[in-house]
Scaffold this motif. Structure first.
Motif, PDB file in Angstrom:
ATOM      1  N   SER A  46      -6.468   0.607 -19.989  1.00 27.07           N
ATOM      2  CA  SER A  46      -5.649   1.148 -19.048  1.00 27.07           C
ATOM      3  C   SER A  46      -4.791   1.075 -18.063  1.00 27.07           C
ATOM      4  O   SER A  46      -5.020   0.254 -17.639  1.00 27.07           O
ATOM      5  N   GLU A  47      -4.591   2.334 -17.113  1.00 24.56           N
ATOM      6  CA  GLU A  47      -3.404   2.246 -16.068  1.00 24.56           C
ATOM      7  C   GLU A  47      -3.932   2.334 -14.945  1.00 24.56           C
ATOM      8  O   GLU A  47      -4.958   2.869 -14.121  1.00 24.56           O
ATOM      9  N   VAL A  48      -4.207   1.725 -13.757  1.00 24.42           N
ATOM     10  CA  VAL A  48      -4.378   1.010 -12.269  1.00 24.42           C
ATOM     11  C   VAL A  48      -3.998   1.284 -11.139  1.00 24.42           C
ATOM     12  O   VAL A  48      -2.541   1.377 -11.796  1.00 24.42           O
ATOM     13  N   ALA A  49      -4.400   1.794 -10.454  1.00 24.02           N
ATOM     14  CA  ALA A  49      -2.603   1.951  -8.841  1.00 24.02           C
ATOM     15  C   ALA A  49      -2.895   0.957  -8.015  1.00 24.02           C
ATOM     16  O   ALA A  49      -3.980   0.868  -7.564  1.00 24.02           O
ATOM     17  N   PHE A  50      -1.826   0.278  -7.508  1.00 23.20           N
ATOM     18  CA  PHE A  50      -2.696  -0.452  -6.099  1.00 23.20           C
ATOM     19  C   PHE A  50      -1.486   0.159  -5.366  1.00 23.20           C
ATOM     20  O   PHE A  50      -0.080   0.461  -4.625  1.00 23.20           O
ATOM     21  N   TYR A  51      -2.639   0.320  -3.592  1.00 20.56           N
ATOM     22  CA  TYR A  51      -2.254   1.031  -2.726  1.00 20.56           C
ATOM     23  C   TYR A  51      -1.844  -0.199  -1.633  1.00 20.56           C
ATOM     24  O   TYR A  51      -3.464  -0.105  -1.208  1.00 20.56           O
ATOM     25  N   PRO A  52      -0.814  -0.884  -1.032  1.00 25.91           N
ATOM     26  CA  PRO A  52      -1.366  -1.149  -0.052  1.00 25.91           C
ATOM     27  C   PRO A  52      -1.242  -0.430   1.418  1.00 25.91           C
ATOM     28  O   PRO A  52      -0.604   0.164   1.218  1.00 25.91           O
ATOM     29  N   GLU A  53      -2.226  -1.689   2.390  1.00 26.46           N
ATOM     30  CA  GLU A  53      -2.472  -0.470   3.511  1.00 26.46           C
ATOM     31  C   GLU A  53      -2.666  -1.813   4.180  1.00 26.46           C
ATOM     32  O   GLU A  53      -3.593  -2.349   4.555  1.00 26.46           O
ATOM     33  N   GLY A  54      -1.666  -2.807   5.328  1.00 27.67           N
ATOM     34  CA  GLY A  54      -1.849  -3.476   6.340  1.00 27.67           C
ATOM     35  C   GLY A  54      -2.161  -4.819   5.374  1.00 27.67           C
ATOM     36  O   GLY A  54      -1.765  -5.117   3.952  1.00 27.67           O
ATOM     37  N   ASP A  55      -3.161  -4.997   5.514  1.00 27.39           N
ATOM     38  CA  ASP A  55      -3.694  -6.367   5.228  1.00 27.39           C
ATOM     39  C   ASP A  55      -5.017  -6.912   3.659  1.00 27.39           C
ATOM     40  O   ASP A  55      -5.392  -7.196   3.221  1.00 27.39           O
ATOM     41  N   SER A  56      -4.528  -4.669   3.330  1.00 23.23           N
ATOM     42  CA  SER A  56      -5.463  -4.789   2.389  1.00 23.23           C
ATOM     43  C   SER A  56      -4.875  -4.209   1.348  1.00 23.23           C
ATOM     44  O   SER A  56      -3.744  -3.315   0.905  1.00 23.23           O
ATOM     45  N   LEU A  57      -5.147  -4.251   0.197  1.00 24.57           N
ATOM     46  CA  LEU A  57      -5.319  -3.560  -1.416  1.00 24.57           C
ATOM     47  C   LEU A  57      -5.850  -2.908  -2.060  1.00 24.57           C
ATOM     48  O   LEU A  57      -6.846  -3.577  -2.580  1.00 24.57           O
ATOM     49  N   PHE A  58      -5.707  -2.012  -2.154  1.00 26.48           N
ATOM     50  CA  PHE A  58      -7.046  -0.516  -3.202  1.00 26.48           C
ATOM     51  C   PHE A  58      -6.344  -0.346  -4.018  1.00 26.48           C
ATOM     52  O   PHE A  58      -5.058   0.166  -4.664  1.00 26.48           O
ATOM     53  N   LEU A  59      -6.952  -0.389  -4.995  1.00 28.19           N
ATOM     54  CA  LEU A  59      -6.827  -0.221  -6.022  1.00 28.19           C
ATOM     55  C   LEU A  59      -7.641   0.914  -6.795  1.00 28.19           C
ATOM     56  O   LEU A  59      -8.840   0.931  -7.126  1.00 28.19           O
ATOM     57  N   THR A  60      -7.148   1.414  -7.505  1.00 25.47           N
ATOM     58  CA  THR A  60      -7.684   2.640  -8.531  1.00 25.47           C
ATOM     59  C   THR A  60      -7.681   3.167  -9.709  1.00 25.47           C
ATOM     60  O   THR A  60      -6.544   2.742  -9.900  1.00 25.47           O
ATOM     61  N   PRO A  61      -8.619   3.818 -10.283  1.00 26.20           N
ATOM     62  CA  PRO A  61      -7.815   3.935 -11.543  1.00 26.20           C
ATOM     63  C   PRO A  61      -7.091   5.407 -11.635  1.00 26.20           C
ATOM     64  O   PRO A  61      -7.517   6.182 -10.979  1.00 26.20           O
ATOM     65  N   ARG A  62      -6.062   5.325 -12.543  1.00 30.69           N
ATOM     66  CA  ARG A  62      -5.098   6.879 -13.283  1.00 30.69           C
ATOM     67  C   ARG A  62      -5.403   7.576 -13.885  1.00 30.69           C
ATOM     68  O   ARG A  62      -5.857   6.666 -14.931  1.00 30.69           O
ATOM     69  N   THR A  63      -5.782   8.737 -13.977  1.00 32.88           N
ATOM     70  CA  THR A  63      -6.135   9.593 -14.668  1.00 32.88           C
ATOM     71  C   THR A  63      -4.794  10.639 -14.222  1.00 32.88           C
ATOM     72  O   THR A  63      -4.233  11.068 -13.793  1.00 32.88           O
TER      73      THR A  63
ATOM     74  N   LEU B 171       1.081  11.883   1.902  1.00 30.54           N
ATOM     75  CA  LEU B 171       0.972  12.258   3.276  1.00 30.54           C
ATOM     76  C   LEU B 171       1.963  11.916   4.381  1.00 30.54           C
ATOM     77  O   LEU B 171       2.590  11.812   5.036  1.00 30.54           O
ATOM     78  N   GLY B 172       1.897  10.185   3.657  1.00 32.65           N
ATOM     79  CA  GLY B 172       2.759   9.456   4.250  1.00 32.65           C
ATOM     80  C   GLY B 172       1.873   8.894   6.091  1.00 32.65           C
ATOM     81  O   GLY B 172       2.955   8.691   6.978  1.00 32.65           O
ATOM     82  N   VAL B 173       0.889   9.407   6.354  1.00 30.25           N
ATOM     83  CA  VAL B 173       0.254   8.210   7.606  1.00 30.25           C
ATOM     84  C   VAL B 173      -0.756   7.351   6.922  1.00 30.25           C
ATOM     85  O   VAL B 173      -1.508   7.972   6.252  1.00 30.25           O
ATOM     86  N   SER B 174      -0.968   6.717   7.606  1.00 30.07           N
ATOM     87  CA  SER B 174      -2.105   5.717   7.304  1.00 30.07           C
ATOM     88  C   SER B 174      -3.589   6.487   7.671  1.00 30.07           C
ATOM     89  O   SER B 174      -3.689   7.444   7.808  1.00 30.07           O
ATOM     90  N   ARG B 175      -4.497   6.101   7.673  1.00 28.68           N
ATOM     91  CA  ARG B 175      -5.900   6.305   7.713  1.00 28.68           C
ATOM     92  C   ARG B 175      -6.405   6.889   9.324  1.00 28.68           C
ATOM     93  O   ARG B 175      -7.390   7.857   9.386  1.00 28.68           O
ATOM     94  N   GLU B 176      -6.271   6.066   9.762  1.00 29.34           N
ATOM     95  CA  GLU B 176      -6.509   5.562  10.962  1.00 29.34           C
ATOM     96  C   GLU B 176      -5.429   7.124  12.317  1.00 29.34           C
ATOM     97  O   GLU B 176      -5.811   7.175  12.679  1.00 29.34           O
ATOM     98  N   VAL B 177      -4.079   6.777  11.574  1.00 25.58           N
ATOM     99  CA  VAL B 177      -3.349   7.804  12.526  1.00 25.58           C
ATOM    100  C   VAL B 177      -3.795   9.254  11.953  1.00 25.58           C
ATOM    101  O   VAL B 177      -4.133  10.452  12.345  1.00 25.58           O
ATOM    102  N   CYS B 178      -4.522   9.731  10.806  1.00 24.28           N
ATOM    103  CA  CYS B 178      -5.139  10.913  10.172  1.00 24.28           C
ATOM    104  C   CYS B 178      -6.420  11.550  11.223  1.00 24.28           C
ATOM    105  O   CYS B 178      -6.953  12.235  10.897  1.00 24.28           O
ATOM    106  N   PHE B 179      -6.959  10.784  11.189  1.00 26.08           N
ATOM    107  CA  PHE B 179      -8.202  10.271  11.553  1.00 26.08           C
ATOM    108  C   PHE B 179      -8.013  10.917  12.995  1.00 26.08           C
ATOM    109  O   PHE B 179      -8.886  11.971  13.821  1.00 26.08           O
ATOM    110  N   ASP B 180      -6.867   9.803  14.035  1.00 23.66           N
ATOM    111  CA  ASP B 180      -6.399  10.936  15.399  1.00 23.66           C
ATOM    112  C   ASP B 180      -6.278  11.876  15.548  1.00 23.66           C
ATOM    113  O   ASP B 180      -6.634  13.232  16.364  1.00 23.66           O
ATOM    114  N   TYR B 181      -5.280  12.389  14.124  1.00 21.77           N
ATOM    115  CA  TYR B 181      -4.862  14.108  14.115  1.00 21.77           C
ATOM    116  C   TYR B 181      -6.129  14.977  13.857  1.00 21.77           C
ATOM    117  O   TYR B 181      -6.747  15.839  14.374  1.00 21.77           O
TER     118      TYR B 181
END
Length: 333
Positions: free
Chosen positions: A33-50, A196-206
């Protein structure tokens, strides 16, 4: 429950880490299976790809009707479903009419399929093409123009302009739903935030700012409705005072929104503080207008008092946006 893993090195230069088996099983991840990694600051998010990223949701509408049915469709839309299947033992003609009404009030939705017991709605917009920045900017322009035109309609006794303001509130509501949908998508998937090209924190602000703009539009609509109760011109000193109060309130919102969109933290902080300080002056301005209204007929004075309150509240919402801009500009822990 939190699970920990040790990072290992393979091949001398590649870092590897295992993933929990239960999580892999629940999400259909297996060998190959393929999984995707999304870096955000000092965190790394892992999600399955479908293969198909579009989500489908089903709702039994039963005997829901009118506003309850509209809210149900809107809730499914904001929750992020791309395909919404509405089912019942028999969907009535009134329910179909209400579903179409709800669909038309939301951006990108279209009825895809209709049968005796099922109506399928699909979002035709590509989520990767949506911009929360553009949606909030559009909300800003419409809400401020509504506020200005509502006051103009009151001063000029322009019924057509007042009704136009009332109709424009639907445009702001549609954009608010889009912003809410985008925001919830970023909470659910790191992929959405990257597109979106914006962080989730900025998205929350908007999203927070958009909520305030939606309330400004509601008060503009309220002023427009109130203006329809006047058939005689207002005293010149009252119209001048209302025009000045509107200018001050609109300036607070404008400066606060400018601060929100600024990248430089120092300038954003300066403008946000300027907007917050201006709100205090508006309170005293509103009290001075209340003194002018004491000389008018009680019925007209009461209606104008509601107009003054709506303008003051709009300035308060601008102050809330300024608070959000300050939080956005603050250093990140």
């Amino acid at each position: 429950m939190v699970e920990t893993r040790k990072v290992q090195v393979t091949g001398g230069s590649t870092y590897t880490v295992s993933i929990p088996k239960d999580w892999a099983t629940d999400n259909g991840v297996s060998a190959g299976s393929e999984v995707a990694f999304y870096p955000e600051g000092d965190s790394l998010f892992l999600t399955p790809r479908t293969g198909d990223e579009r989500t489908e949701g089903t709702l039994d509408i039963g005997e829901l009707a009118g506003e309850e049915l509209i809210r149900a469709v809107m809730t499914m839309y904001v929750s992020g479903f791309d395909i919404i299947a509405l089912e019942s033992a028999r969907i009535t003609t009134d329910q179909r009419r209400t579903i179409r009404q709800a669909t038309q009030s939301l951006v990108g939705l279209e009825v895809l399929e209709e049968t005796r017991d099922r109506v399928v709605i699909r979002d035709l917009l590509d989520s990767s093409e949506l911009s929360i920045n553009n949606a909030v900017t559009r909300m800003r322009l419409i809400a401020l123009s509504m506020l200005e035109d509502a006051v103009t309609a009151l001063i000029d006794l322009d019924e057509d302009l007042a009704r136009d303001v009332i109709q424009r509130d639907d445009d702001v509501d549609r954009l608010w739903m889009v912003v809410s949908r985008i925001f919830r998508a970023t909470l659910r998937s790191p992929r959405a935030a990257e597109e979106l090209g914006v962080s989730r924190e900025v998205c929350f602000d908007y999203q927070s700012a958009a909520r305030q703009l939606e309330r400004v539009a509601d008060h503009a609509t309220k002023i427009a409705h109130l203006s329809l109760n006047f058939d005689e011109p207002l005293p010149e000193d009252v119209t001048e005072a209302l025009g000045g109060l509107h200018a001050d309130a609109a300036n607070v919102i404008d400066v606060a929104m400018d601060a929100l969109f600024l990248d430089g933290s120092d300038e954003a902080t300066r403008e946000a503080n300027e907007a917050r300080e201006s709100v205090q002056g508006i309170d005293s301005h509103a009290r001075s207008i209340d003194e002018l209204l004491r000389e008018l007929d009680p019925t007209r004075a009461q209606l104008l008092g509601l107009v003054v309150d709506s303008l003051s509240r709009s300035a308060d919402y601008g102050g809330n946006i300024a608070e959000t801009a300050l939080q956005k500009a603050a250093p990140t822990p």
